[in-house]
Design a protein around this motif. Structure first.
Motif, PDB file in Angstrom:
ATOM      1  N   GLY A 137       0.799  -1.213   0.000  1.00  0.00           N
ATOM      2  CA  GLY A 137       0.000   0.000   0.000  1.00  0.00           C
ATOM      3  C   GLY A 137       0.831   1.263   0.000  1.00  0.00           C
ATOM      4  O   GLY A 137       2.035   1.251   0.299  1.00  0.00           O
ATOM      5  N   TYR A 138       0.172   2.358  -0.344  1.00  0.00           N
ATOM      6  CA  TYR A 138       0.825   3.668  -0.353  1.00  0.00           C
ATOM      7  C   TYR A 138      -0.220   4.735  -0.046  1.00  0.00           C
ATOM      8  O   TYR A 138      -1.333   4.713  -0.595  1.00  0.00           O
ATOM      9  N   ASN A 139       0.114   5.676   0.850  1.00  0.00           N
ATOM     10  CA  ASN A 139      -0.760   6.796   1.176  1.00  0.00           C
ATOM     11  C   ASN A 139      -0.368   8.013   0.355  1.00  0.00           C
ATOM     12  O   ASN A 139       0.720   8.561   0.545  1.00  0.00           O
ATOM     13  N   PHE A 140      -1.232   8.446  -0.553  1.00  0.00           N
ATOM     14  CA  PHE A 140      -0.992   9.680  -1.290  1.00  0.00           C
ATOM     15  C   PHE A 140      -1.205  10.883  -0.368  1.00  0.00           C
ATOM     16  O   PHE A 140      -0.442  11.842  -0.384  1.00  0.00           O
ATOM     17  N   THR A 141      -2.298  10.822   0.417  1.00  0.00           N
ATOM     18  CA  THR A 141      -2.613  11.827   1.423  1.00  0.00           C
ATOM     19  C   THR A 141      -3.207  11.079   2.615  1.00  0.00           C
ATOM     20  O   THR A 141      -3.309   9.849   2.611  1.00  0.00           O
ATOM     21  N   GLN A 156      -5.521   6.404  -0.553  1.00  0.00           N
ATOM     22  CA  GLN A 156      -4.639   5.253  -0.384  1.00  0.00           C
ATOM     23  C   GLN A 156      -4.822   4.291  -1.549  1.00  0.00           C
ATOM     24  O   GLN A 156      -5.881   4.234  -2.169  1.00  0.00           O
ATOM     25  N   ILE A 157      -3.772   3.514  -1.831  1.00  0.00           N
ATOM     26  CA  ILE A 157      -3.845   2.514  -2.891  1.00  0.00           C
ATOM     27  C   ILE A 157      -3.289   1.189  -2.381  1.00  0.00           C
ATOM     28  O   ILE A 157      -2.346   1.165  -1.582  1.00  0.00           O
ATOM     29  N   MET A 193      -8.646   4.030  -2.696  1.00  0.00           N
ATOM     30  CA  MET A 193      -9.628   4.354  -1.676  1.00  0.00           C
ATOM     31  C   MET A 193      -9.517   5.810  -1.258  1.00  0.00           C
ATOM     32  O   MET A 193      -8.414   6.321  -1.057  1.00  0.00           O
ATOM     33  N   HIS A 194     -10.659   6.459  -1.115  1.00  0.00           N
ATOM     34  CA  HIS A 194     -10.721   7.828  -0.602  1.00  0.00           C
ATOM     35  C   HIS A 194     -11.687   7.859   0.563  1.00  0.00           C
ATOM     36  O   HIS A 194     -12.798   7.327   0.490  1.00  0.00           O
ATOM     37  N   SER A 195     -11.268   8.463   1.675  1.00  0.00           N
ATOM     38  CA  SER A 195     -12.111   8.562   2.862  1.00  0.00           C
ATOM     39  C   SER A 195     -12.208  10.019   3.283  1.00  0.00           C
ATOM     40  O   SER A 195     -11.263  10.591   3.850  1.00  0.00           O
ATOM     41  N   GLN A 236     -14.373   3.876  -3.336  1.00  0.00           N
ATOM     42  CA  GLN A 236     -13.311   2.948  -3.713  1.00  0.00           C
ATOM     43  C   GLN A 236     -13.495   2.549  -5.168  1.00  0.00           C
ATOM     44  O   GLN A 236     -14.620   2.286  -5.617  1.00  0.00           O
ATOM     45  N   LEU A 237     -12.387   2.496  -5.902  1.00  0.00           N
ATOM     46  CA  LEU A 237     -12.367   2.032  -7.280  1.00  0.00           C
ATOM     47  C   LEU A 237     -11.310   0.953  -7.394  1.00  0.00           C
ATOM     48  O   LEU A 237     -10.209   1.101  -6.859  1.00  0.00           O
ATOM     49  N   ALA A 238     -11.641  -0.143  -8.077  1.00  0.00           N
ATOM     50  CA  ALA A 238     -10.693  -1.253  -8.117  1.00  0.00           C
ATOM     51  C   ALA A 238     -10.765  -2.008  -9.436  1.00  0.00           C
ATOM     52  O   ALA A 238     -11.812  -2.044 -10.103  1.00  0.00           O
TER      53      ALA A 238
END
Length: 383
Positions: A101-105, A109-110, A150-152, A159-161
């Motif tokens: 995983g990686y946190n953009f902000t 997250q991805i 994912m955006h919260s 979520q888009l996958a």
């Protein structure tokens, strides 16, 4: 042939593009690697109404599962993995989840790898140890191989996958999906390929917290005999409410599967598999589920909380001549330090794991079936 090539090129291009985006972003500096190890050991007692020998000896108590969890982070990239070991009869050892995983902000997250499919109420559409009917048709706590964004936010989550396929172990040209897996996936002579998922949640209320959502799933079904790609889809409307110590979950799902089977093979059913054994499921169905729970804090030695619950589900099969399926679980979760104990009374009608013939209860079913029940106690130590 042109359609098959286009389908393959689209999925390959999209998958590589998402991976490029993931690793193109600068990583956040992190001098020291982080690693956290945990797990669980669980035992199970059950007494089933349809097992005469078991009733005469007062039920059975034995091993359920041992698992290892690992979480870590380094240079801005983190991972989460869980490996489970069941008895050989229930599929043996397999990976439940495992992703990078990686946190953009703080809100974005991805995940890349074997990650949870964004569909319906999560993490679980149930409160009990047995899950709900949604789990037994691959629409609760499913995990597949792909990429998820994912955006919260304060009011909205989405979520888009894209999932290339379900868990794959053999990588053969014509190999069937292994039954040794945690969550149910299409199996037999069909394989899930190139699946897209989208989910959005609207959050509202303060003292009464509400989560209203929509979920959509669409993907291919590659047939090993015809080498043609069919499709499958599902749509869900779901609502979850929490007020004080109370929680409620309500969900409606409509799902369809259109495999390109060989001539003479029924398209009214599909094969699904998990825990070491496959069974049949109606190709098209609606599903309704409702769950309610209440927490009761207590101070009884090591026991700190009792969660009472009831989970109900109804599977309406959209195939003429098929008999519908039902499931209801009433129980309590006892929390005592690191020990969690589920005490459940699970009843099923045309349910493969609750008194049926296993093979076609979720498909054709039996119009003369009876309600059967299983009293179950699952004790787990989590570390």
């Amino acid at each position: 042939m042109l359609e098959k090539i286009t389908h393959l090129q689209l999925s390959k291009t999209l998958y590589l593009s998402i991976l490029t985006i993931l690793f193109a972003f600068p990583v956040i500096a992190q001098d020291k690697p982080e690693l956290e190890i945990g797990g669980a050991l669980r035992f199970n007692y059950n007494l089933s109404s349809w097992k005469e020998g078991q009733k005469k000896r007062g039920g059975d108590f034995g091993y359920d599962m041992f698992r290892i969890n690992a979480k870590g982070a380094y240079k801005g990239i983190f991972f989460d993995a869980e490996y489970r070991l069941y008895s050989e009869e229930f599929g043996g050892g397999f990976l439940k989840q495992g992703w990078l995983g990686y946190n953009f902000t703080e809100q974005d997250q991805i995940h890349v790898g074997l990650t949870q499919v964004p569909f319906g109420i999560q993490q679980y559409n149930s409160n009990n140890w047995f899950f709900n009917l949604t789990y037994y048709v691959g629409l609760e706590d499913d995990h597949d191989m792909g990429v998820k964004y994912m955006h919260s936010g304060e009011k909205f989550e989405y979520q888009l996958a894209f999932f290339k396929n379900a868990e794959e172990y053999s990588f053969g040209s014509n190999s069937e999906v292994s039954s040794s897996r945690y969550a149910y996936d299409v199996a037999g002579r069909n394989k899930e390929v190139n699946q897209f998922n989208g989910k959005i949640i609207y959050k509202f209320g303060k003292e009464t917290a509400s989560r209203f959502g929509l979920s959509l799933q669409y993907g291919g079904l590659y047939n090993l005999d015809t080498e043609e790609v069919g499709d499958h889809s599902a749509f869900a409307v779901h609502y979850e409410i929490t007020k004080g110590k109370w929680n409620g979950k309500a969900q409606f799902i409509t799902a369809s599967h259109n495999p390109e089977n060989a001539n003479g093979e029924s398209r009214d059913v599909i094969t699904m598999a998990a825990y070491g054994a496959p069974y049949e499921v109606a190709a098209n169905f609606n599903m309704y589920s409702l769950g309610i729970s209440r927490n009761v804090p207590v101070a009884l030695g090591p026991i700190s909380n009792l969660q009472f619950y009831n989970d109900f589900a109804y599977m309406e099969k959209k195939v003429e001549g098929f008999t519908d399926s039902y499931m209801n679980v009433t129980g309590v979760l006892i929390s005592a330090g690191n020990v969690y104990t589920y005490i459940d009374y699970a009843a099923g009608y045309n349910h493969s794991w609750l008194g049926g013939n296993f093979v076609d209860d979720f498909a054709k079913g039996n119009p003369d079936a009876k309600w059967e029940a299983r009293f179950n106690i699952n004790v787990g130590y989590y570390f």
